[in-house]
Every structure is written in structure tokens, then in C-alpha cells.
Design a protein around this motif. Structure first.
Motif, mmCIF file in Angstrom:
data_model
loop_
_atom_site.group_PDB
_atom_site.id
_atom_site.type_symbol
_atom_site.label_atom_id
_atom_site.label_comp_id
_atom_site.label_asym_id
_atom_site.label_seq_id
_atom_site.Cartn_x
_atom_site.Cartn_y
_atom_site.Cartn_z
ATOM 1 N N ASP A 1 0.802 -1.222 0.000
ATOM 2 C CA ASP A 1 0.000 0.000 0.000
ATOM 3 C C ASP A 1 0.837 1.276 0.000
ATOM 4 O O ASP A 1 0.294 2.378 -0.185
ATOM 5 N N VAL A 2 2.129 1.169 0.217
ATOM 6 C CA VAL A 2 2.944 2.373 0.371
ATOM 7 C C VAL A 2 2.988 3.193 -0.917
ATOM 8 O O VAL A 2 2.762 4.414 -0.909
ATOM 9 N N ALA A 3 3.301 2.558 -2.037
ATOM 10 C CA ALA A 3 3.430 3.302 -3.302
ATOM 11 C C ALA A 3 2.150 4.031 -3.684
ATOM 12 O O ALA A 3 2.195 5.219 -4.039
ATOM 13 N N PRO A 4 0.976 3.379 -3.667
ATOM 14 C CA PRO A 4 -0.230 4.129 -4.022
ATOM 15 C C PRO A 4 -0.547 5.254 -3.031
ATOM 16 O O PRO A 4 -1.127 6.269 -3.420
ATOM 17 N N THR A 5 -0.155 5.096 -1.766
ATOM 18 C CA THR A 5 -0.353 6.168 -0.791
ATOM 19 C C THR A 5 0.514 7.372 -1.142
ATOM 20 O O THR A 5 0.047 8.523 -1.138
ATOM 21 N N VAL A 6 1.785 7.117 -1.456
ATOM 22 C CA VAL A 6 2.696 8.195 -1.847
ATOM 23 C C VAL A 6 2.200 8.867 -3.124
ATOM 24 O O VAL A 6 2.205 10.103 -3.242
ATOM 25 N N ALA A 7 1.750 8.063 -4.086
ATOM 26 C CA ALA A 7 1.275 8.615 -5.359
ATOM 27 C C ALA A 7 0.075 9.529 -5.148
ATOM 28 O O ALA A 7 -0.003 10.614 -5.727
ATOM 29 N N GLU A 8 -0.871 9.113 -4.317
ATOM 30 C CA GLU A 8 -2.041 9.961 -4.064
ATOM 31 C C GLU A 8 -1.641 11.233 -3.317
ATOM 32 O O GLU A 8 -2.162 12.320 -3.605
ATOM 33 N N PHE A 9 -0.727 11.106 -2.373
ATOM 34 C CA PHE A 9 -0.313 12.271 -1.593
ATOM 35 C C PHE A 9 0.243 13.359 -2.501
ATOM 36 O O PHE A 9 -0.020 14.550 -2.299
ATOM 37 N N PHE A 10 0.989 12.968 -3.523
ATOM 38 C CA PHE A 10 1.577 13.949 -4.435
ATOM 39 C C PHE A 10 0.699 14.228 -5.661
ATOM 40 O O PHE A 10 1.065 15.026 -6.526
ATOM 41 N N GLY A 11 -0.436 13.551 -5.746
ATOM 42 C CA GLY A 11 -1.341 13.803 -6.858
ATOM 43 C C GLY A 11 -0.828 13.293 -8.184
ATOM 44 O O GLY A 11 -1.133 13.884 -9.233
ATOM 45 N N LEU A 12 -0.080 12.200 -8.179
ATOM 46 C CA LEU A 12 0.453 11.654 -9.427
ATOM 47 C C LEU A 12 -0.673 11.100 -10.292
ATOM 48 O O LEU A 12 -1.569 10.405 -9.808
ATOM 49 N N LYS A 13 -0.603 11.362 -11.571
ATOM 50 C CA LYS A 13 -1.574 10.826 -12.516
ATOM 51 C C LYS A 13 -1.107 9.460 -13.011
ATOM 52 O O LYS A 13 0.079 9.199 -13.146
ATOM 53 N N GLY A 14 -2.067 8.607 -13.303
ATOM 54 C CA GLY A 14 -1.733 7.310 -13.882
ATOM 55 C C GLY A 14 -1.377 6.271 -12.844
ATOM 56 O O GLY A 14 -1.072 6.575 -11.686
ATOM 57 N N ARG A 15 -1.427 5.026 -13.285
ATOM 58 C CA ARG A 15 -1.114 3.875 -12.431
ATOM 59 C C ARG A 15 -0.237 2.915 -13.220
ATOM 60 O O ARG A 15 -0.093 3.047 -14.431
ATOM 61 N N PRO A 16 0.334 1.919 -12.544
ATOM 62 C CA PRO A 16 1.063 0.897 -13.295
ATOM 63 C C PRO A 16 0.125 0.183 -14.265
ATOM 64 O O PRO A 16 -1.087 0.123 -14.032
ATOM 65 N N ARG A 17 0.685 -0.339 -15.339
ATOM 66 C CA ARG A 17 -0.131 -1.131 -16.264
ATOM 67 C C ARG A 17 -0.712 -2.316 -15.492
ATOM 68 O O ARG A 17 0.013 -3.085 -14.879
ATOM 69 N N GLY A 18 -2.013 -2.443 -15.487
ATOM 70 C CA GLY A 18 -2.665 -3.464 -14.668
ATOM 71 C C GLY A 18 -3.106 -2.940 -13.326
ATOM 72 O O GLY A 18 -3.766 -3.655 -12.562
ATOM 73 N N GLY A 19 -2.797 -1.680 -13.022
ATOM 74 C CA GLY A 19 -3.234 -1.055 -11.781
ATOM 75 C C GLY A 19 -2.364 -1.391 -10.585
ATOM 76 O O GLY A 19 -1.445 -2.203 -10.664
ATOM 77 N N TRP A 20 -2.649 -0.721 -9.480
ATOM 78 C CA TRP A 20 -1.975 -1.015 -8.224
ATOM 79 C C TRP A 20 -2.500 -2.319 -7.632
ATOM 80 O O TRP A 20 -3.688 -2.621 -7.759
#
Length: 442
Positions: free
Chosen positions: A417-436
């Protein structure tokens, strides 16, 4: 303070006479800063990473995220009274008391899951030790190209943010390679443990944050784990383990004090978790599968075992047409061996999400036991992990930013869960192919 800069603006190391030191690689340069204790600390910095419009845009974002991994820490140890700084940080933030490590409960796969947000069948890293079929040898998964997907570190870099890694273990340093904008090579490395003490690791963390101020800093504090492995009193008194808990908590306290005194606290989150916990075994509670596997006529000479403390990965190296029978025999033998909790046909157990690098059979030992292969003397250390007994971990998000608002959640948070939490905190667009495979926890 930072050392002199090169013509393109990147700081570089100098020798005693002030001459420029040679670059570590064509793509990176060395940056030398003075630590709080006066000792010189050297960081490797990506050439050109601090230039261009993307970086200028990222620099305007004042948010900061710090991921502190207290390697090998058990959740109950935060409540022991020995870690008041961590307990206070947890009490004031978002706490996930049902958090857990992911199989195999080892350092490398779980740190990789933290920074990729995907499970081992996608990241390519299922355990610390594997049998590399291509090379025909057992090896540690410590190479930068062992990670087969893009990390959140790289995603941040591409969006103009800066990142830093301060990883106390040599194989963590090498597997994450040159992905971060700034990285610290663990020094000094203690013999046998191949890790840098938490005092040195925290000194590097403080210097990196104060001098370079990356948006994300990923930190591994290794003392609790390394002491836990070797503590002969670990099953009862835990004398050395308790001392390590106190010491590590003091280092975390230094970090939190710095965030507050420097004005970073109000715009930061501090994620604290472990990659796994720890379990201790007596000298007479050792499981070695090499003997019974080698005594079986079908399997003899055709199975390689990668030992991971609380988990064994078994690889069939014989004819492909015999694989099905061989796997069934390996599972049966493992399950019948005293001290084994369970064994699984990896390919027939898609829920494990371990991928082909994990071999054909995955065996876990019982609590209070450990694997030792190829001989009963191969793994002498009493503290081990990798098995379900080491699944529970601390996981909480503190800091002064509103994303760390006080809350207790019953969800099953995990290392992925760490990477998607960091990504949301910084407002990053997009996800890995196949999603988190994980979810944001803010």
C-alpha cells in the motif's frame, strides 16, 4: 553544507585540496555534505535531475513524504514502553493495527512491494534468495534489474519531484540502484550483518533532508532486524533486541525533532512500517528438507532449495514431463516433516502471487522453528522470518499534514500500500499497467 557545484549546477565531491573527485558514473555525480557530527557524508546524485521545467514545477510543491522502515519490528514492540517516540507518532496519526507483511515475509520482496505497489508475480522479486534457473545458481535478488516494473520513485522523478534513498543494507542499496535522485551508500558496513548502524543511517537521513530536501525519502533502519537475528535471548529475555528498540526509537526521535524545528512538519507525512516481524527458534527446532528430499528416488539430485529462514523455495530441475509428479512428492514430503506448517504447489496456488522466480513448491515453517538447508548447520541464527508467524507488522502514518489526521482503521493494510499512498499524496496521474495491487491509505 554542500560541496562546490559543477558547471551544470550539480554539486560534486572534492578531495582534500579542493580538486573535483571523479564521477561515480557518467549519469551521476557525487555530492558531499557535512553531517551534524562534522563527518563528511557522500551522496550520489543524478546528473541533470535538478534541471528543466518539470523540476521547476515539482519544486513548487512543498509537500514531503518520508517512509521509515523499522526493519523486522513487531507491532507489539511499539507498545512495549521502549519506543515512546514511535508510540506518540502512531497515537497522533493514522494507525492500521491489522497491517501485515506479504509472502514471502522477507526484506527484499517487501521493500520492493513498498516502492512498486505490486505483488511479486509482477515485480519479479518473491524472496531474498532464489534459484536462478538461467544462471543455474542460488543467489540473492540484489540486482537493480531484478525489479521488473516502474517504482513510485521513478514516477515522482518523471513528474519533476526529487527523491532520496537511505537504505542501511547493502542489498537494498543495490536492488534499488540509481532510481532515486539522491542516494546514500550505506557506510560503515558492519561485518557479517552487511548493514550500517541506525546512528549512521539516521545521520545520513538528516543530512539528506536538510541539505537536499527531496520530496520523498525512503529509509531503512536495520538495527532491530540485524540484532533480532542474532539475539540468543530473543525467545525469552530479548536483552539485545530491547536495547536495539530503544536505540532505534531515539534515532526516529531525532528525525521528528528535525522536521518540527525546520518547519517541515506541517507539510509532511511520515509513514512508519516494517517489512516483516521476527520469530525465534531453539537450537533443536530446525527443519532441513534437503535430507528427506534427497532420499526420495524421484527427487534425488533434481531439486534445488533456496532457504529463506522461515520459508523454503523448492525448484524442480529434472525433466519437465516429471514435474507434476515431482511437485506432488515435494509437497507431500514437506508437509510430513516435523516443524513444517504447510507447503504449496506454487503454480497451483495463484493466490500466493509469487511468480515463477519462487520455484515450484513454497514451504513455511511453524512458529518457533526455522529452515536450514542444505544442511542442519547452514542456518545457525535463532531469529528468522519469512513464515506466517512473522506476518504482523506496525503500519501508521504520522506527521503534521492533514493527510495524517488521527484515525484507527481496521482495514488490512500491507506493504504493497505504500506506493499508491505516496502517489495519491503527491497527486500523481496514472497507475502501473494493470493497476496497483495495493491501495492508498490516506
Amino acid at each position: 553544507m554542500c560541496a562546490p557545484t559543477s558547471p551544470n549546477g550539480a554539486a560534486v565531491a572534492t578531495d582534500a585540496a579542493g580538486a573535483l573527485a571523479p564521477r561515480a558514473t557518467d549519469r551521476r555525480t557525487l555530492l558531499k555534505v557535512a553531517g551534524a557530527g562534522g563527518a563528511a557524508l557522500t551522496f550520489s546524485t543524478a546528473v541533470g535531475a535538478l534541471e528543466g521545467p518539470a523540476h521547476a514545477a515539482g519544486r513548487r510543491n512543498r509537500r514531503r513524504a518520508y517512509v521509515l522502515v523499522v526493519d523486522g519490528c513487531r507491532p507489539d514492540e511499539i507498545d512495549s514502553g521502549l519506543m515512546p517516540n514511535l508510540a506518540a507518532l502512531r497515537a497522533g496519526g493514522r494507525h492500521f493495527p491489522r497491517a501485515h507483511s506479504m509472502p514471502v515475509m522477507e526484506t527484499l520482496p517487501n521493500h520492493v512491494m513498498m516502492m512498486t505497489g505490486v505483488r511479486p508475480d509482477r515485480s519479479g522479486v518473491p524472496a531474498n534468495e532464489i534459484y536462478d534457473r538461467r544462471l543455474g545458481e542460488l543467489r540473492t535478488m540484489e540486482r537493480a534489474n531484478d525489479i521488473k516494473v516502474t517504482t513510485v520513485i521513478e514516477r515522482l522523478n518523471r513528474n519533476g519531484y526529487t527523491t532520496g534513498t537511505v537504505l542501511s543494507k547493502d542489498y537494498l542499496y543495490t536492488i534499488f540502484g540509481e532510481r532515486a535522485t539522491h542516494r546514500w551508500e550505506p557506510f560503515p558496513l558492519l561485518p557479517i550483518t552487511n548493514h550500517s548502524p541506525d546512528a549512521a543511517t539516521m545521520e545520513a537521513t538528516l543530512s539528506m533532508v536538510e541539505e537536499l530536501d527531496p520530496h520523498l525519502v525512503f529509509v531503512n533502519l536495520g538495527d532491530v532486524d540485524r540484532v533480532g537475528h542474532s539475539d540468543l535471548t530473543g525467545g525469552s529475555l530479548q536483552v539485545l533486541r530491547r536495547a536495539a528498540l530503544v536505540s532505534t526509537d531515539l534515532q526516529v526521535g531525532r528525525f521528528l525533532d528535525m522536521l518540527k524545528s525546520s518547519g517541515r512538519w506541517e507539510r509532511s507525512i511520515v509513514m512508519v512500517l516494517a517489512d516483516h516481524s521476527m520469530d525465534w527458534s531453539r537450537p533443536d527446532r530446525i527443519v532441513s528438507l534437503s535430507g528427506p528430499v534427497g532420499a526420495d528416488p524421484l527427487l534425488a539430485g533434481k531439486v534445488v532449495i533456496a532457504q529463506n529462514g522461515g520459508a523454503n523455495l523448492l525448484y524442480w530441475t529434472g525433466p519437465a514431463k516429471q514435474r507434476e509428479r515431482a511437485v506432488a512428492r515435494m509437497v507431500k514430503i514437506a508437509r510430513a516433516t516435523d516443524g513444517v506448517l504447510t507447503a504449496h504447489d506454487r503454480a497451483a496456488s495463484p493466490w500466493m502471487r509469487l511468480g515463477a522466480n519462487a520455484g515450484d513448491v513454497v514451504a513455511y515453517c511453524r512458529a518457533g522453528w526455522r529452515f536450514s538447508d542444505p544442511t542442519p548447520f547452514s542456518n545457525p541464527i535463532p531469529g528468522n522470518h519469512g513464515h506466517p508467524a512473522t506476518r504482523a507488522i506496525p503500519f501508521f502514518i504520522g506527521g503534521g499534514h492533514p493527510a495524517a489526521r488521527r484515525d484507527v482503521s481496521s482495514v488490512l493494510a500491507s506493504t504493497v500500500d505504500v506506493a499508491p499512498t505516496v502517489a495519491e499524496f503527491f497527486g500523481l496521474k496514472g497507475r502501473p499497467r494493470g493497476g496497483w495491487d495495493g491501495r492508498s491509505r490516506i
